[in-house]
Design an enzyme around this catalytic site. Structure first.
Site, PDB file in Angstrom:
ATOM      1  N   ASP A 122      -9.837   1.115   0.719  1.00  0.00           N
ATOM      2  CA  ASP A 122      -9.822   2.561   0.907  1.00  0.00           C
ATOM      3  C   ASP A 122     -11.212   3.085   0.550  1.00  0.00           C
ATOM      4  O   ASP A 122     -11.994   2.399  -0.123  1.00  0.00           O
ATOM      5  CB  ASP A 122      -8.765   3.204   0.006  1.00  0.00           C
ATOM      6  CG  ASP A 122      -7.356   2.938   0.517  1.00  0.00           C
ATOM      7  OD1 ASP A 122      -7.191   2.852   1.751  1.00  0.00           O
ATOM      8  OD2 ASP A 122      -6.432   2.805  -0.304  1.00  0.00           O
ATOM      9  N   ARG A 151      -0.110   5.697  16.537  1.00  0.00           N
ATOM     10  CA  ARG A 151       0.102   7.024  15.984  1.00  0.00           C
ATOM     11  C   ARG A 151      -0.664   8.071  16.772  1.00  0.00           C
ATOM     12  O   ARG A 151      -1.579   7.746  17.539  1.00  0.00           O
ATOM     13  CB  ARG A 151      -0.264   7.078  14.489  1.00  0.00           C
ATOM     14  CG  ARG A 151      -1.662   6.615  14.163  1.00  0.00           C
ATOM     15  CD  ARG A 151      -1.867   6.487  12.640  1.00  0.00           C
ATOM     16  NE  ARG A 151      -3.244   6.114  12.375  1.00  0.00           N
ATOM     17  CZ  ARG A 151      -3.728   5.806  11.182  1.00  0.00           C
ATOM     18  NH1 ARG A 151      -2.960   5.841  10.122  1.00  0.00           N
ATOM     19  NH2 ARG A 151      -4.995   5.476  11.030  1.00  0.00           N
ATOM     20  N   ARG A 185      -8.712  -6.512  13.394  1.00  0.00           N
ATOM     21  CA  ARG A 185      -8.054  -5.656  14.377  1.00  0.00           C
ATOM     22  C   ARG A 185      -9.008  -4.519  14.679  1.00  0.00           C
ATOM     23  O   ARG A 185      -9.776  -4.065  13.822  1.00  0.00           O
ATOM     24  CB  ARG A 185      -6.749  -5.078  13.824  1.00  0.00           C
ATOM     25  CG  ARG A 185      -5.688  -6.117  13.626  1.00  0.00           C
ATOM     26  CD  ARG A 185      -5.204  -6.745  14.897  1.00  0.00           C
ATOM     27  NE  ARG A 185      -4.292  -5.871  15.646  1.00  0.00           N
ATOM     28  CZ  ARG A 185      -3.792  -6.185  16.838  1.00  0.00           C
ATOM     29  NH1 ARG A 185      -4.163  -7.311  17.447  1.00  0.00           N
ATOM     30  NH2 ARG A 185      -2.941  -5.375  17.446  1.00  0.00           N
ATOM     31  N   TYR A 192      -9.586  -4.949   2.861  1.00  0.00           N
ATOM     32  CA  TYR A 192      -8.906  -3.751   3.377  1.00  0.00           C
ATOM     33  C   TYR A 192      -9.076  -2.638   2.332  1.00  0.00           C
ATOM     34  O   TYR A 192      -8.163  -2.304   1.594  1.00  0.00           O
ATOM     35  CB  TYR A 192      -7.434  -4.107   3.570  1.00  0.00           C
ATOM     36  CG  TYR A 192      -6.555  -3.120   4.316  1.00  0.00           C
ATOM     37  CD1 TYR A 192      -7.030  -1.900   4.781  1.00  0.00           C
ATOM     38  CD2 TYR A 192      -5.226  -3.438   4.565  1.00  0.00           C
ATOM     39  CE1 TYR A 192      -6.200  -1.025   5.455  1.00  0.00           C
ATOM     40  CE2 TYR A 192      -4.383  -2.573   5.239  1.00  0.00           C
ATOM     41  CZ  TYR A 192      -4.880  -1.374   5.680  1.00  0.00           C
ATOM     42  OH  TYR A 192      -4.047  -0.510   6.340  1.00  0.00           O
ATOM     43  N   ARG A 246       9.668   5.889  -3.259  1.00  0.00           N
ATOM     44  CA  ARG A 246       9.966   6.856  -4.330  1.00  0.00           C
ATOM     45  C   ARG A 246      11.383   7.372  -4.234  1.00  0.00           C
ATOM     46  O   ARG A 246      11.846   7.675  -3.140  1.00  0.00           O
ATOM     47  CB  ARG A 246       9.074   8.097  -4.185  1.00  0.00           C
ATOM     48  CG  ARG A 246       7.656   7.879  -4.452  1.00  0.00           C
ATOM     49  CD  ARG A 246       6.983   9.235  -4.643  1.00  0.00           C
ATOM     50  NE  ARG A 246       5.553   9.021  -4.530  1.00  0.00           N
ATOM     51  CZ  ARG A 246       4.839   9.424  -3.502  1.00  0.00           C
ATOM     52  NH1 ARG A 246       5.378  10.116  -2.521  1.00  0.00           N
ATOM     53  NH2 ARG A 246       3.551   9.155  -3.466  1.00  0.00           N
ATOM     54  N   GLU A 276      -3.885   6.533  19.056  1.00  0.00           N
ATOM     55  CA  GLU A 276      -4.521   5.302  18.555  1.00  0.00           C
ATOM     56  C   GLU A 276      -3.791   4.081  19.097  1.00  0.00           C
ATOM     57  O   GLU A 276      -2.562   3.996  19.003  1.00  0.00           O
ATOM     58  CB  GLU A 276      -4.489   5.262  17.023  1.00  0.00           C
ATOM     59  CG  GLU A 276      -5.346   6.332  16.387  1.00  0.00           C
ATOM     60  CD  GLU A 276      -5.485   6.157  14.877  1.00  0.00           C
ATOM     61  OE1 GLU A 276      -4.981   5.155  14.316  1.00  0.00           O
ATOM     62  OE2 GLU A 276      -6.100   7.040  14.267  1.00  0.00           O
ATOM     63  N   ARG A 303       0.837  -1.208   0.000  1.00  0.00           N
ATOM     64  CA  ARG A 303       0.000   0.000   0.000  1.00  0.00           C
ATOM     65  C   ARG A 303       0.870   1.256   0.000  1.00  0.00           C
ATOM     66  O   ARG A 303       0.439   2.316  -0.407  1.00  0.00           O
ATOM     67  CB  ARG A 303      -0.874   0.032   1.269  1.00  0.00           C
ATOM     68  CG  ARG A 303      -1.990  -0.971   1.303  1.00  0.00           C
ATOM     69  CD  ARG A 303      -2.629  -1.031   2.683  1.00  0.00           C
ATOM     70  NE  ARG A 303      -3.188   0.235   3.148  1.00  0.00           N
ATOM     71  CZ  ARG A 303      -4.413   0.663   2.873  1.00  0.00           C
ATOM     72  NH1 ARG A 303      -5.213  -0.069   2.138  1.00  0.00           N
ATOM     73  NH2 ARG A 303      -4.837   1.817   3.342  1.00  0.00           N
TER      74      ARG A 303
HETATM   75  N1  UDP Z   1       3.364   0.842   7.858  1.00  0.00           N
HETATM   76  C1  UDP Z   1       4.594   0.803   8.472  1.00  0.00           C
HETATM   77  N2  UDP Z   1       5.099   1.943   9.013  1.00  0.00           N
HETATM   78  C2  UDP Z   1       4.429   3.122   8.964  1.00  0.00           C
HETATM   79  C3  UDP Z   1       3.191   3.178   8.306  1.00  0.00           C
HETATM   80  C4  UDP Z   1       2.682   2.004   7.774  1.00  0.00           C
HETATM   81  O1  UDP Z   1       5.206  -0.240   8.560  1.00  0.00           O
HETATM   82  O2  UDP Z   1       4.938   4.115   9.503  1.00  0.00           O
HETATM   83  C5  UDP Z   1       2.822  -0.420   7.324  1.00  0.00           C
HETATM   84  C6  UDP Z   1       1.945  -1.114   8.348  1.00  0.00           C
HETATM   85  O3  UDP Z   1       2.109  -2.509   8.194  1.00  0.00           O
HETATM   86  C7  UDP Z   1       0.560  -0.711   7.926  1.00  0.00           C
HETATM   87  C8  UDP Z   1       0.711  -0.702   6.405  1.00  0.00           C
HETATM   88  O4  UDP Z   1       2.016  -0.176   6.195  1.00  0.00           O
HETATM   89  O5  UDP Z   1      -0.418  -1.620   8.343  1.00  0.00           O
HETATM   90  C9  UDP Z   1      -0.305   0.125   5.668  1.00  0.00           C
HETATM   91  O6  UDP Z   1      -0.266   1.443   6.159  1.00  0.00           O
HETATM   92  P1  UDP Z   1      -1.431   2.468   5.924  1.00  0.00           P
HETATM   93  O7  UDP Z   1      -0.953   3.799   6.310  1.00  0.00           O
HETATM   94  O8  UDP Z   1      -1.975   2.266   4.555  1.00  0.00           O
HETATM   95  O9  UDP Z   1      -2.489   1.970   7.010  1.00  0.00           O
HETATM   96  P2  UDP Z   1      -3.894   2.604   7.481  1.00  0.00           P
HETATM   97  O10 UDP Z   1      -3.832   4.079   7.273  1.00  0.00           O
HETATM   98  O11 UDP Z   1      -4.926   1.892   6.648  1.00  0.00           O
HETATM   99  O12 UDP Z   1      -3.939   2.228   8.918  1.00  0.00           O
END
Ligand code: UDP
Length: 375
Positions: A362, A287, A256, A360, A183, A312, A179
């Site tokens: 968006d 976060r 989860r 999962y 870059r 969170e 996801r």
């Molecule tokens: N992820 C990570 N570090 C970060 C942010 C995301 O390892 O700082 C990984 C983590 O496994 C997460 C996945 O990337 O579940 C997808 O992140 P995303 O931000 O898409 O998750 P969401 O916003 O859906 O919680």
């Protein structure tokens, strides 16, 4: 005599899927009854005002899409602001930019060119590439090491992911980490999509517009009053969990869930950014969200004297909690397929959305699906 029912559609759940279907049905001249077991509409995109700030009650929702039809649909209803998601990661007090880009590589290794960054990542990928010996990465750990190498995996992915999903990275599906963009440019935009923003007037306005032609009843648990509610409509659109629909007869799907701790602080700015991920395991939250940064930019931030932040905490779902993230591992995917077989026999029911499809998703994908189902 034909059975006269007051509604064409009974829509169970007023989140984005249910609300979009309700809107389309209304536009097509159909009568809809929407029921939701919560005391508000909108599912997890619901927002509440705290200290004059629009708070994302169930976690940040940043709308992004590359689907022009979906973007036009949403922006025909609400105006989007100019928010671009550029989260930071805090690892033992040091800040890194996300997603993985030249800013991150500079912060990690002091490099300033893409060639330098590539060469470090290449050297760190060597071991996993040899280990894979041509096969595809089978789990999140292999996938992450393949994408960004050891340093970034250890600093920004491993502990955060294990906190978020409650499982070792070696036991999680690879797609989760795909996801995130990687870059070799200085671009902190978390998404690759063409369109991005947050409704200027908030998600509640979007949901209210989507539901404008429907009758809505809140605080109703459909599965507890199924027979009676089914008798009111010709067709049912069900957006809840599929395993719950079938009384968990084949077993529980795993999810989860997230616990949100919202706090108002008497300072104008706490972390100077909407999203800061805490990527080390010694910090219990995943976060911190600072909501005003989703809608106020630059000097506007200081003009509002208070700020609302949310910690969170990610935990395993159990009965009575809200299921947030489907856990798409092998066991759950198999179990879901079995539930799908049962769902085929429910010819009068359309199943859709993140929970009913155990995907999962968006937000844009949910709307895209809801725009496609034949009504
Ligand atoms: N992820 C990570 N570090 C970060 C942010 C995301 O390892 O700082 C990984 C983590 O496994 C997460 C996945 O990337 O579940 C997808 O992140 P995303 O931000 O898409 O998750 P969401 O916003 O859906 O919680």
């Amino acid at each position: 005599m034909e059975n006269i029912k007051p509604f064409d559609y009974l829509i169970v759940g007023s989140g984005l899927f249910g609300a979009t279907v309700a809107y389309r049905a209304w536009q097509a001249g159909k009568r809809c009854l929407v029921v939701d077991r919560r005391q508000h509409t909108g599912g997890n995109v619901h927002q509440e005002q705290m200290s004059g700030i629009a708070v994302h009650t169930y976690g940040p929702h940043i709308f992004h899409t590359s689907n022009t039809q979906v973007w036009q649909f949403v922006t025909s209803l609400v105006k989007m602001n100019r928010f671009i998601n550029s989260p930071l990661a805090n690892f033992h007090g040091k800040l890194y930019h996300l997603p993985f880009n030249m800013h991150t590589f500079r912060q990690m290794w002091g490099v300033t060119t893409a060639d330098e960054a590539r060469s470090i990542i290449e050297s760190q990928r060597a071991e996993i590439i040899a280990r894979l010996n041509g096969r595809e990465p089978q789990n999140l750990e292999e996938q992450a090491l393949c994408l960004v190498g050891e340093d970034i995996y250890r600093t920004l992915i491993k502990e955060y992911t294990e906190k978020q999903w409650g499982r070792p990275c070696s036991k999680l599906p690879a797609f989760i980490i795909r996801r995130l963009p990687v870059r070799y440019t200085f671009d902190n935009n978390y998404f690759n999509d063409i369109y991005q923003g947050i409704p200027e007037e908030g998600y509640n306005t979007l949901i209210n517009k989507l539901l404008q032609g429907a009758e809505v009843i809140l605080g109703v648990d459909y599965l507890h009053a199924k027979k009676q509610l089914d008798s009111l409509a010709h067709k049912v659109v069900y957006t809840g969990s599929l395993d719950e629909y079938f009384g968990f007869s084949l077993g529980h799907l795993e999810y989860r869930t997230v616990r949100f701790e919202h706090k108002t602080l008497d300072i104008p700015d706490f972390q100077h950014n909407a999203v800061v991920n805490y990527t080390s395991s010694d910090v219990p939250w995943t976060r911190i969200i600072e909501h005003k940064h989703f809608t106020l930019f630059g000097e506007q931030v200081k003009k509002v004297p208070q700020t609302v932040i949310t910690h969170e905490y990610s935990t395993e779902w159990r009965s009575g909690l809200e299921p947030f993230y489907p856990l798409n591992n092998e066991r759950n995917s198999q179990l879901f397929k079995q539930y799908e077989q049962l769902a085929i026999n429910e010819t009068n029911v359309i199943f859709g959305g993140r929970l009913a499809e155990y995907t999962y998703y968006d937000m844009d994908k949910v709307i895209e699906k809801a725009l496609q189902i034949p009504l």
